[in-house]
Design an enzyme around this catalytic site. Structure first.
Site, PDB file in Angstrom:
ATOM      1  N   GLY A  93     -19.369 -27.963  78.780  1.00 24.48           N
ATOM      2  CA  GLY A  93     -20.473 -28.774  79.273  1.00 24.48           C
ATOM      3  C   GLY A  93     -20.299 -30.246  78.951  1.00 24.48           C
ATOM      4  NE  ARG A  94     -20.295 -30.757  73.138  1.00 29.95           N
ATOM      5  CZ  ARG A  94     -20.682 -30.767  71.914  1.00 29.95           C
ATOM      6  NH1 ARG A  94     -21.111 -31.868  71.382  1.00 29.95           N
ATOM      7  NH2 ARG A  94     -20.639 -29.681  71.187  1.00 29.95           N
ATOM      8  CG  ASP A 126     -25.877 -36.345  76.900  1.00 30.00           C
ATOM      9  OD1 ASP A 126     -25.106 -35.449  76.479  1.00 30.00           O
ATOM     10  OD2 ASP A 126     -26.316 -37.244  76.163  1.00 30.00           O
ATOM     11  NE  ARG A 177     -11.663 -29.239  71.127  1.00 29.34           N
ATOM     12  CZ  ARG A 177     -12.806 -28.565  71.037  1.00 29.34           C
ATOM     13  NH1 ARG A 177     -13.496 -28.571  69.909  1.00 29.34           N
ATOM     14  NH2 ARG A 177     -13.274 -27.897  72.057  1.00 29.34           N
ATOM     15  CG  ASP A 249     -19.635 -20.135  72.140  1.00 26.54           C
ATOM     16  OD1 ASP A 249     -20.291 -19.278  71.534  1.00 26.54           O
ATOM     17  OD2 ASP A 249     -19.891 -21.346  72.076  1.00 26.54           O
ATOM     18  CG  ASP A 259     -17.910 -25.778  67.855  1.00 26.39           C
ATOM     19  OD1 ASP A 259     -18.445 -26.583  67.070  1.00 26.39           O
ATOM     20  OD2 ASP A 259     -18.429 -25.469  68.940  1.00 26.39           O
TER      21      ASP A 259
HETATM   22  P1  AMP Z   1     -21.275 -25.816  70.942  1.00 24.25           P
HETATM   23  O1  AMP Z   1     -22.548 -25.714  70.187  1.00 24.25           O
HETATM   24  O2  AMP Z   1     -20.587 -27.126  70.720  1.00 24.25           O
HETATM   25  O3  AMP Z   1     -20.380 -24.669  70.713  1.00 24.25           O
HETATM   26  O4  AMP Z   1     -21.672 -25.828  72.469  1.00 24.25           O
HETATM   27  C1  AMP Z   1     -22.338 -24.754  73.080  1.00 24.25           C
HETATM   28  C2  AMP Z   1     -22.466 -24.985  74.556  1.00 24.25           C
HETATM   29  O5  AMP Z   1     -23.299 -26.121  74.825  1.00 24.25           O
HETATM   30  C3  AMP Z   1     -21.154 -25.287  75.266  1.00 24.25           C
HETATM   31  O6  AMP Z   1     -21.222 -24.720  76.548  1.00 24.25           O
HETATM   32  C4  AMP Z   1     -21.145 -26.783  75.337  1.00 24.25           C
HETATM   33  O7  AMP Z   1     -20.327 -27.271  76.370  1.00 24.25           O
HETATM   34  C5  AMP Z   1     -22.615 -27.079  75.597  1.00 24.25           C
HETATM   35  N1  AMP Z   1     -22.999 -28.436  75.173  1.00 24.25           N
HETATM   36  C6  AMP Z   1     -23.132 -28.878  73.919  1.00 24.25           C
HETATM   37  N2  AMP Z   1     -23.492 -30.154  73.893  1.00 24.25           N
HETATM   38  C7  AMP Z   1     -23.614 -30.569  75.181  1.00 24.25           C
HETATM   39  C8  AMP Z   1     -23.970 -31.806  75.814  1.00 24.25           C
HETATM   40  N3  AMP Z   1     -24.267 -32.896  75.127  1.00 24.25           N
HETATM   41  N4  AMP Z   1     -23.959 -31.820  77.165  1.00 24.25           N
HETATM   42  C9  AMP Z   1     -23.655 -30.728  77.878  1.00 24.25           C
HETATM   43  N5  AMP Z   1     -23.319 -29.548  77.338  1.00 24.25           N
HETATM   44  C10 AMP Z   1     -23.298 -29.455  76.006  1.00 24.25           C
HETATM   45 MG    MG Z   2     -18.351 -24.569  70.864  1.00 21.27          MG
END
Ligand code: AMP
Ligand code: MG
Length: 482
Positions: A93-94, A126, A177, A249, A259
């Site tokens: 998502g980012r 975002d 990364r 994930d 992560d």
């Molecule tokens: P994470 O907690 O980093 O493992 O992310 C969990 C999910 O949320 C993943 O699909 C990320 O891509 C999405 N995600 C986290 N932060 C953002 C952000 N700022 N914008 C869009 N997607 C996000």
């Molecule tokens: Mg993650």
């Protein structure tokens, strides 16, 4: 003369997988890219020229304002169990995979931008990253690499010149990364929940080729992933590392740490330690990490069932046997890690008890994990115990155990130093460096990164970074900062 454009030996095998594995997406440009830090050693490892990466053209690429020749930017699809609850679609998502770079020695590395703008998987987000979490991932992932733990790496951090809005406006940043891949248990789950067996087969073949070329078939892939995860988690345990968000994930099928959100290293040892502010029930506490890994591997196993055997009962039986084998292989890895920390080179009956007794005494007094083990070499471990008699009793048993293999101090000093770091990225130092950077002073961040590049050395100029926090410096909670 025109400036050289960064040249990469891209070979994008993931982009050649079927279309529904990802969404092609270009990074979204930012107003004012500025380089914070470039990992020159890693750049060279990848066959990239640090001078070119650090040039304005290179920085434009690291910020997502230019896409290098040969890149095929895409957001990867994946699913995942988050704190045990299944989400059928997460995905990048980012983040964007720019492509795979083949290093001069033939090793293949994903090059990914994190914080590079919205993608079809952004949901409400975002697509951006704030400077704090980017620096946190940079410093901790690079420390892990220097500590010898398999991990994603940080090639660069840049600021974007645009704010991101969380609770407050924060400076935006992009992390580049580098990883052996970004294949997660959640990637398999994405296709398993859609009953897309052809995709699972393609993903299993791709994963086998990238991570386990010796594996023959899905059951072997599962076996290899379980072994790699057992080794990885044992290493975390040996460093007092708490990942903090071991969702599927974030469980890497290649067995590398991925992560760096709310992760942290313990100061005072206690098995129940949790830092993540969102982990209310301690699901991902230090001592739970091996069990959670089995659970994650169980999820991985279930995605592979249709590839293991067309007879579902036979598939379940075979996969279950492999997952059940995790406990034994983890125990062996854990023993190997902690034996080395105590300078033991042979396996003897009673070793687990010796280690457990030390840990229990440390826990009872919240003795500093890193300093106790590092302090074994010169006896300074004793001073880490409020009641040093507890240490003395251990020290007698330890000396007797060493004597059984004809070893003793100071002869084993070098071995002990090689197995027990002097430096870890302590929370209060990481937070201090981030706070200074957000206020515009990057010097503490650079100092911390430089020091952590050699965590097993005793150096006078970095010894203050080895100190535990004073009570008023103690950090008790960490945040993902998404
Ligand atoms: P994470 O907690 O980093 O493992 O992310 C969990 C999910 O949320 C993943 O699909 C990320 O891509 C999405 N995600 C986290 N932060 C953002 C952000 N700022 N914008 C869009 N997607 C996000
Ligand atoms: Mg993650």
């Amino acid at each position: 003369m025109t400036a050289p454009t960064p040249a990469f030996a891209f070979d994008n095998s993931y982009a050649r997988l079927p279309d529904h594995f990802f969404a092609r997406q270009a990074p979204v440009a930012v107003p004012d890219p500025a380089l914070v830090r470039l990992n020159e050693g890693l750049a060279r490892r990848l066959g990239l020229d640090p001078a070119v990466l650090g040039s304005p053209e290179g920085v434009a690429m690291l910020a997502g304002n230019a896409v290098p020749d040969g890149a095929e930017p895409l957001a990867q699809a994946y699913a995942g169990h988050q704190f045990g609850g299944f989400v059928p679609q997460l995905g990048d998502g980012r983040a964007l995979l720019l492509g795979e770079v083949v290093a001069p020695d033939g090793a293949r590395f994903d090059l990914q931008l994190k914080g590079s703008g919205r993608t079809p998987f952004s949901r409400g987000g975002d697509g951006r990253a704030a400077l704090g979490p980017v620096l946190r991932e940079y410093v901790v992932s690079e420390a892990m690499a220097a500590l010898g733990v398999p991990t994603t790496r940080a090639l660069a951090a840049v600021t974007t010149g645009a704010p991101v809005y969380r609770e407050t406006a924060l400076p935006g940043a992009v992390l580049t990364r580098v990883a052996s891949s970004h294949i997660r248990v959640g990637t398999f789950q994405y296709f398993a929940v859609r009953r897309d067996v052809a995709a699972l087969q393609a993903l299993a073949d791709h994963t086998g080729a990238r991570h386990y070329p010796q594996a023959e078939g899905a059951l072997d892939l599962l076996r290899a992933a379980c072994a790699a995860q057992a080794r990885l988690v044992a290493q975390w345990m040996g460093l007092g590392f708490i990942h903090g968000v071991m969702n599927t994930d974030n469980a890497h099928v290649g067995g590398i740490t991925i992560d760096y959100g709310p992760c942290a290293f313990m100061d005072g040892y206690h098995p129940d330690t949790v830092f993540s502010s969102i982990d209310q029930f301690g699901r991902y506490a230090y001592a739970n990490q091996p069990q959670i890994t089995v659970w994650n591997m169980g999820q991985f196993a279930s995605t592979l069932l249709p590839l293991i055997d067309s007879d579902v009962n036979a598939a379940i039986e075979a996969a279950t046997e492999v997952v059940h084998g995790f406990a034994e292989s983890y125990q062996a890895e854990w023993l190997a890690v902690f034996r080395a920390k105590l300078g033991l080179t042979e396996a003897r009956e009673g070793d687990a008890e010796l280690i457990e007794t030390l840990l229990a005494r440390m826990a009872a007094q919240r003795a500093d994990f890193t300093r106790v083990f590092r302090g074994l070499v010169d006896g300074s471990a004793r001073a880490e115990f409020a009641e040093p008699e507890a240490y003395d009793a251990f020290a007698r048993d330890w000396a007797a155990r060493l004597a059984q293999e004809g070893r003793s101090l100071p002869g084993i000093a070098a071995d002990l130093r090689a197995a027990n770091p002097a430096l870890i990225p302590r929370n209060h130092r990481v937070e201090e460096a981030i706070a200074a950077a957000v206020a515009g002073d990057f010097a503490p961040f650079h100092r911390l990164c430089d020091a952590l590049a050699r965590p097993y050395d005793d150096r006078p100029e970095t010894c203050t970074l080895a100190l535990p926090p004073r009570p008023e410096e103690r950090v008790t909670a960490t945040f993902c900062g998404t």
